[in-house]
Design a protein around this motif. Structure first.
Motif, PDB file in Angstrom:
ATOM      1  N   THR A  71      45.840  53.417  39.272  1.00  0.00           N
ATOM      2  CA  THR A  71      45.417  52.111  39.779  1.00  0.00           C
ATOM      3  C   THR A  71      45.500  51.047  38.700  1.00  0.00           C
ATOM      4  OG1 THR A  71      43.853  53.355  41.141  1.00  0.00           O
ATOM      5  CG2 THR A  71      43.635  50.979  41.137  1.00  0.00           C
ATOM      6  N   VAL A  72      45.133  51.393  37.470  1.00  0.00           N
ATOM      7  CA  VAL A  72      45.237  50.450  36.359  1.00  0.00           C
ATOM      8  C   VAL A  72      46.685  50.027  36.141  1.00  0.00           C
ATOM      9  CG1 VAL A  72      45.070  50.291  33.845  1.00  0.00           C
ATOM     10  CG2 VAL A  72      43.123  51.101  35.152  1.00  0.00           C
ATOM     11  N   LEU A  89      43.216  41.539  31.974  1.00  0.00           N
ATOM     12  CA  LEU A  89      41.767  41.638  31.807  1.00  0.00           C
ATOM     13  C   LEU A  89      41.119  42.660  32.746  1.00  0.00           C
ATOM     14  CD1 LEU A  89      39.288  40.639  30.327  1.00  0.00           C
ATOM     15  CD2 LEU A  89      39.128  38.738  31.945  1.00  0.00           C
ATOM     16  N   PRO A  90      41.321  42.606  34.089  1.00  0.00           N
ATOM     17  CA  PRO A  90      40.667  43.607  34.947  1.00  0.00           C
ATOM     18  C   PRO A  90      41.119  45.044  34.671  1.00  0.00           C
ATOM     19  CG  PRO A  90      41.322  41.693  36.224  1.00  0.00           C
ATOM     20  CD  PRO A  90      41.974  41.545  34.887  1.00  0.00           C
ATOM     21  N   PRO A  91      42.430  45.331  34.506  1.00  0.00           N
ATOM     22  CA  PRO A  91      42.789  46.723  34.191  1.00  0.00           C
ATOM     23  C   PRO A  91      42.182  47.218  32.886  1.00  0.00           C
ATOM     24  CG  PRO A  91      44.718  45.500  34.925  1.00  0.00           C
ATOM     25  CD  PRO A  91      43.638  44.498  34.711  1.00  0.00           C
ATOM     26  N   LEU A  92      42.181  46.364  31.864  1.00  0.00           N
ATOM     27  CA  LEU A  92      41.608  46.775  30.586  1.00  0.00           C
ATOM     28  C   LEU A  92      40.107  47.012  30.700  1.00  0.00           C
ATOM     29  CD1 LEU A  92      41.865  47.244  27.542  1.00  0.00           C
ATOM     30  CD2 LEU A  92      41.563  44.782  27.213  1.00  0.00           C
ATOM     31  N   THR A  93      39.405  46.151  31.417  1.00  0.00           N
ATOM     32  CA  THR A  93      37.962  46.314  31.577  1.00  0.00           C
ATOM     33  C   THR A  93      37.632  47.581  32.360  1.00  0.00           C
ATOM     34  OG1 THR A  93      37.774  43.898  31.600  1.00  0.00           O
ATOM     35  CG2 THR A  93      35.863  45.149  32.325  1.00  0.00           C
ATOM     36  N   LEU A 146      37.696  48.367  43.124  1.00  0.00           N
ATOM     37  CA  LEU A 146      37.723  46.973  42.670  1.00  0.00           C
ATOM     38  C   LEU A 146      39.134  46.554  42.249  1.00  0.00           C
ATOM     39  CD1 LEU A 146      34.419  46.899  40.589  1.00  0.00           C
ATOM     40  CD2 LEU A 146      34.833  45.847  42.821  1.00  0.00           C
ATOM     41  N   LEU A 147      39.883  47.438  41.627  1.00  0.00           N
ATOM     42  CA  LEU A 147      41.248  47.094  41.232  1.00  0.00           C
ATOM     43  C   LEU A 147      42.166  46.986  42.452  1.00  0.00           C
ATOM     44  CD1 LEU A 147      41.861  49.170  37.975  1.00  0.00           C
ATOM     45  CD2 LEU A 147      41.413  46.718  38.207  1.00  0.00           C
ATOM     46  N   ILE A 148      41.903  47.786  43.470  1.00  0.00           N
ATOM     47  CA  ILE A 148      42.682  47.648  44.707  1.00  0.00           C
ATOM     48  C   ILE A 148      42.443  46.279  45.331  1.00  0.00           C
ATOM     49  CG2 ILE A 148      42.911  48.497  47.071  1.00  0.00           C
ATOM     50  CD1 ILE A 148      42.477  51.308  46.028  1.00  0.00           C
ATOM     51  N   ALA A 149      41.187  45.856  45.372  1.00  0.00           N
ATOM     52  CA  ALA A 149      40.877  44.526  45.907  1.00  0.00           C
ATOM     53  C   ALA A 149      41.504  43.432  45.045  1.00  0.00           C
ATOM     54  CB  ALA A 149      39.362  44.340  45.978  1.00  0.00           C
ATOM     55  N   SER A 225      29.686  46.189  36.997  1.00  0.00           N
ATOM     56  CA  SER A 225      29.510  44.734  37.017  1.00  0.00           C
ATOM     57  C   SER A 225      30.448  44.051  36.028  1.00  0.00           C
ATOM     58  CB  SER A 225      28.057  44.378  36.717  1.00  0.00           C
ATOM     59  OG  SER A 225      27.688  44.782  35.400  1.00  0.00           O
ATOM     60  N   CYS A 226      30.780  44.734  34.949  1.00  0.00           N
ATOM     61  CA  CYS A 226      31.753  44.179  33.997  1.00  0.00           C
ATOM     62  C   CYS A 226      33.140  44.092  34.633  1.00  0.00           C
ATOM     63  CB  CYS A 226      31.797  45.035  32.736  1.00  0.00           C
ATOM     64  SG  CYS A 226      30.239  45.135  31.836  1.00  0.00           S
ATOM     65  N   VAL A 227      33.499  45.085  35.439  1.00  0.00           N
ATOM     66  CA  VAL A 227      34.793  45.050  36.127  1.00  0.00           C
ATOM     67  C   VAL A 227      34.816  43.931  37.160  1.00  0.00           C
ATOM     68  CG1 VAL A 227      36.480  46.421  37.403  1.00  0.00           C
ATOM     69  CG2 VAL A 227      34.981  47.540  35.751  1.00  0.00           C
ATOM     70  N   VAL A 228      33.713  43.747  37.870  1.00  0.00           N
ATOM     71  CA  VAL A 228      33.630  42.656  38.849  1.00  0.00           C
ATOM     72  C   VAL A 228      33.796  41.315  38.155  1.00  0.00           C
ATOM     73  CG1 VAL A 228      32.120  41.507  40.505  1.00  0.00           C
ATOM     74  CG2 VAL A 228      32.217  44.000  40.443  1.00  0.00           C
ATOM     75  N   TRP A 229      33.132  41.142  37.014  1.00  0.00           N
ATOM     76  CA  TRP A 229      33.243  39.877  36.275  1.00  0.00           C
ATOM     77  C   TRP A 229      34.677  39.645  35.818  1.00  0.00           C
ATOM     78  CZ3 TRP A 229      35.012  39.223  31.310  1.00  0.00           C
ATOM     79  CH2 TRP A 229      34.918  37.910  30.800  1.00  0.00           C
ATOM     80  N   SER A 230      35.343  40.666  35.317  1.00  0.00           N
ATOM     81  CA  SER A 230      36.710  40.495  34.814  1.00  0.00           C
ATOM     82  C   SER A 230      37.675  40.127  35.934  1.00  0.00           C
ATOM     83  CB  SER A 230      37.175  41.770  34.117  1.00  0.00           C
ATOM     84  OG  SER A 230      37.288  42.845  35.037  1.00  0.00           O
ATOM     85  N   ALA A 231      37.497  40.748  37.110  1.00  0.00           N
ATOM     86  CA  ALA A 231      38.369  40.407  38.235  1.00  0.00           C
ATOM     87  C   ALA A 231      38.127  38.970  38.692  1.00  0.00           C
ATOM     88  CB  ALA A 231      38.144  41.378  39.388  1.00  0.00           C
ATOM     89  N   GLY A 232      36.872  38.565  38.760  1.00  0.00           N
ATOM     90  CA  GLY A 232      36.581  37.182  39.141  1.00  0.00           C
ATOM     91  C   GLY A 232      37.110  36.184  38.135  1.00  0.00           C
ATOM     92  N   ARG A 233      37.022  36.534  36.863  1.00  0.00           N
ATOM     93  CA  ARG A 233      37.536  35.640  35.823  1.00  0.00           C
ATOM     94  C   ARG A 233      39.051  35.508  35.911  1.00  0.00           C
ATOM     95  NH1 ARG A 233      37.221  31.248  32.845  1.00  0.00           N
ATOM     96  NH2 ARG A 233      38.286  31.445  30.845  1.00  0.00           N
TER      97      ARG A 233
END
Length: 262
Positions: A71-72, A89-93, A146-149, A225-233
């Motif tokens: 997925t990453v 950012l999201p894959p790394l987080t 989260l990465l799929i979304a 929550s860190c992954v959620v923040w990175s995806a939103g960013r």
């Protein structure tokens, strides 16, 4: 997230202080755990034991890591392909969140030194609280969803209202497409069932106490929550706007000839 952190602190305190919640936890586990090898034969107990063992195995790194790695890779490639500025950012987080599981779990196990449900002595100063398998499954599979979304959001074509205007050529400030509500809820339900299967399998087979699993789920909320923040960013930083194609130029008026000198 604040409620999960508070619950995690409460559970950890009860486990460390041998509080009443830990005593209730141990009584509950002694009545439901089935230790030893999986029984043979065709019976209901055998089927339940095999199902519980399978659920516990789904929390192993050997299962979670390939799913998250695939997925990453897909999320990083799609983000790079659509020229998202923070595609990495999201894959790394997500990868760092799964890598942080042993960094949180191992010191707590050594510090608390909780014995296992079967009464076996603790090996090499290790303990059983919190559960590494439960935390690995919750963080790994949660990051996959989260990465799929995130990948869905960056690969969907923009709506007609999001197209560049003919006058200014600049796209309006609108949110990117999101995963359909039904797909998100189905994915969340599947994630909940998967983690419930892992947790019940660990408790049923006597690998962990129930509080070990519950504490790991609370800890996973903090990491996810860190992954959620990175995806939103990453989604809030728009991809580079395409250069508008030049439109047809209006015909230039021919200059009026000057009158001849007399």
């Amino acid at each position: 997230m604040g409620g999960a952190v508070s619950l995690f602190v409460l559970i950890t305190w009860q486990v460390a202080a041998h509080g009443p919640l830990r005593a209730l936890d141990e009584r509950l586990s002694h009545g439901t755990a089935q230790h030893g090898a999986v029984p043979s034969g065709c019976s209901v107990s055998t089927f339940v034991a095999v199902l519980a063992e399978f659920g516990a195995d789904l929390g192993g790194v050997i299962v979670v890591l390939p799913a998250l790695a695939a997925t990453v890779a897909v999320a990083a490639w799609c983000g790079y392909r659509v020229r998202l500025r923070l595609w990495w950012l999201p894959p790394l987080t997500a990868a760092l969140a799964l890598g942080a599981v042993p960094a949180f779990v191992a010191p707590l196990k050594v510090w608390l030194g909780r014995p296992g449900p079967d009464g076996a002595p603790i090996a090499s100063g290790n303990g059983y609280y919190p559960s590494g398998h439960a935390a690995t499954a919750a963080v790994g599979y949660g990051a996959v969803l989260l990465l799929i979304a995130f990948t869905w959001a960056i690969t969907r074509p923009p709506a007609p209202s999001e197209a560049p205007t003919a006058v200014s050529g600049a796209p309006p400030a609108t949110a990117p497409p999101t995963m359909p509500r039904a797909a998100w809820w189905w994915g969340t339900a599947a994630l909940a069932c998967l983690n419930a299967g892992v947790g019940l399998g660990l408790v049923r087979r006597g690998y962990h106490w129930p509080l070990d699993v519950l504490g790991s789920w609370c800890l996973s909320v903090l990491l996810l929550s860190c992954v959620v923040w990175s995806a939103g960013r990453a989604l809030s930083v728009n991809r580079p706007a395409p250069t508008p194609a030049p439109g047809p130029q209006p015909p230039r008026a021919s200059p009026t000839p000057a009158p001849p000198d007399r």
